[in-house]
Design a protein around this motif. Sequence first.
Motif, PDB file in Angstrom:
ATOM      1  N   LEU A  37     -12.615 -48.294 -12.527  1.00 23.30           N
ATOM      2  CA  LEU A  37     -14.040 -48.064 -12.739  1.00 23.30           C
ATOM      3  C   LEU A  37     -14.819 -49.373 -12.611  1.00 23.30           C
ATOM      4  N   HIS A  38     -15.843 -49.352 -11.779  1.00 25.56           N
ATOM      5  CA  HIS A  38     -16.725 -50.501 -11.605  1.00 25.56           C
ATOM      6  C   HIS A  38     -18.140 -50.089 -11.984  1.00 25.56           C
ATOM      7  N   ARG A  39     -18.899 -51.040 -12.436  1.00 22.17           N
ATOM      8  CA  ARG A  39     -20.249 -50.779 -12.909  1.00 22.17           C
ATOM      9  C   ARG A  39     -21.121 -50.105 -11.843  1.00 22.17           C
ATOM     10  N   ASP A  40     -20.934 -50.471 -10.586  1.00 18.71           N
ATOM     11  CA  ASP A  40     -21.789 -49.940  -9.528  1.00 18.71           C
ATOM     12  C   ASP A  40     -21.347 -48.564  -9.019  1.00 18.71           C
ATOM     13  N   ARG A  41     -20.241 -48.032  -9.530  1.00 13.48           N
ATOM     14  CA  ARG A  41     -19.789 -46.717  -9.074  1.00 13.48           C
ATOM     15  C   ARG A  41     -19.271 -45.842 -10.210  1.00 13.48           C
ATOM     16  N   VAL A  42     -19.897 -45.908 -11.341  1.00 11.30           N
ATOM     17  CA  VAL A  42     -19.473 -45.147 -12.517  1.00 11.30           C
ATOM     18  C   VAL A  42     -19.558 -43.646 -12.263  1.00 11.30           C
TER      19      VAL A  42
END
Length: 134
Positions: A37-42
């Motif tokens: 999980l990355h902040r820009d693709r939650v």
Amino acid sequence: MGHTTPSPTPRIRTAALLVAVEGLAIAAFGVLDLLDLHRDRVVLAVVTSLFFFAYASLLLASARGLWRLQVWVRAPIAFTQLIQLGIAWNLRDASPALSGVLAVTAAVVLWGTLSPGTSTLLREVDEAAHDSPS
């Protein structure tokens, strides 16, 4: 007289086990997607993981249903295996080994699920279930 419920044949057991393994693998992909999980693709990660978990649940329920000789499982299993054959075809150049595993697995599951012997057994179990008093 006593009515005995038939047990799944080895080909049905094999198909059910392979479908269960596919379901567990799809669930693992869902977990891996959440772990990456990355902040820009939650939102994308959560929605994709939910799709994987729903798909895995369908596969696991279908595997259980096939093991229990339920007729309804043939359609979702056949559909998912045809999709898997398409994925195997698309991966044939990029990953021949994975492509081969996917294709062989799908073929074995389709054989175990749609073969004439399986069809006859499932039809007999379904007819017996409809004929028995509730």
